[in-house]
Design an enzyme around this catalytic site. Structure first.
Site, PDB file in Angstrom:
ATOM      1  N   ARG A  23      62.552  57.662  62.852  1.00  0.00           N
ATOM      2  CA  ARG A  23      62.509  56.279  62.363  1.00  0.00           C
ATOM      3  C   ARG A  23      62.471  55.335  63.562  1.00  0.00           C
ATOM      4  O   ARG A  23      63.081  55.607  64.584  1.00  0.00           O
ATOM      5  CB  ARG A  23      63.763  56.023  61.524  1.00  0.00           C
ATOM      6  N   ASP A 103      69.175  61.817  65.605  1.00  0.00           N
ATOM      7  CA  ASP A 103      69.893  61.664  64.336  1.00  0.00           C
ATOM      8  C   ASP A 103      70.262  63.049  63.805  1.00  0.00           C
ATOM      9  O   ASP A 103      69.387  63.885  63.616  1.00  0.00           O
ATOM     10  CB  ASP A 103      68.980  60.925  63.349  1.00  0.00           C
ATOM     11  N   ASP A 105      71.697  63.672  60.831  1.00  0.00           N
ATOM     12  CA  ASP A 105      71.690  63.695  59.363  1.00  0.00           C
ATOM     13  C   ASP A 105      72.895  63.063  58.688  1.00  0.00           C
ATOM     14  O   ASP A 105      72.722  62.289  57.758  1.00  0.00           O
ATOM     15  CB  ASP A 105      71.518  65.130  58.818  1.00  0.00           C
ATOM     16  N   ASP A 107      75.809  60.712  57.586  1.00  0.00           N
ATOM     17  CA  ASP A 107      76.003  59.270  57.649  1.00  0.00           C
ATOM     18  C   ASP A 107      77.311  58.932  56.944  1.00  0.00           C
ATOM     19  O   ASP A 107      77.750  59.665  56.062  1.00  0.00           O
ATOM     20  CB  ASP A 107      74.857  58.533  56.932  1.00  0.00           C
TER      21      ASP A 107
END
Length: 176
Positions: A23, A103, A105, A107
């Site tokens: 992203r 990242d 994964d 959150d």
């Protein structure tokens, strides 16, 4: 090594463990940029997903990136309070092109009353197998979940009272 200068606009890029871009956030204004911490602000910016989708953020946000901790946070300013979206991921690096991190994964969504919810455990399990996360990375990420929860409980760092409001006031100075 140089770090993003206060007032400059930078791009933020997240990657996955396999090295592929995940992203990209356009135009985050640097409010503080050091070798240890980058604090940025943005509002209604373009976000590009790896699958080609584009969308815009809905509200002003203050982003906190740390070079020593395996998480970052986005404090989103909404009419009913500040919500945080926290990404478990590698410490950031800055390479003059963008602020980058991997990242991992998991959150944590934090609500205005400081209650929270751990998200995407299924995605972490799937990617752990697909991308062959080393056991060391898995342990670091799991320990970082505990550390992040501790910061939330202690109202530490980006969760401190008035942190988001103070940095948002500074962000507004760059929007004039």
């Amino acid at each position: 090594m140089s770090f993003p200068k206060t007032g400059s606009k930078i791009q933020v890029q997240s990657y996955k463990h396999n090295g592929l871009i995940h992203r990209t956030w356009e135009e985050t204004v640097v409010l503080k940029g050091t070798s240890k911490v980058v604090i940025g602000g943005n509002d209604k910016i373009l976000v590009r997903e790896a699958d080609g989708r584009n969308w815009r953020t809905r509200e002003p946000a203050i982003c906190y990136f740390d070079a020593e901790h395996w998480f970052n946070s986005i404090g989103m300013i909404r009419s009913d309070g500040i919500y945080y979206y926290c990404n478990l991921g590698s410490p950031f690096i800055w390479d003059d092109e963008a602020l980058k991190y991997i990242d991992y994964d998991l959150d944590i969504k934090v609500f205005p009353d400081m209650t929270f919810k751990l998200l995407d455990e299924d995605e972490f399990s799937l990617h752990k197998k697909q991308m062959n996360y080393p056991k060391e990375i898995e342990n670091i990420v799991q320990n970082s979940v505990d550390e992040l929860i501790s910061w939330i409980h202690q109202r530490k760092g980006p969760f401190a009272p008035h942190f988001v409001e103070m940095w948002y006031e500074r962000f507004l100075q760059y929007r004039l």
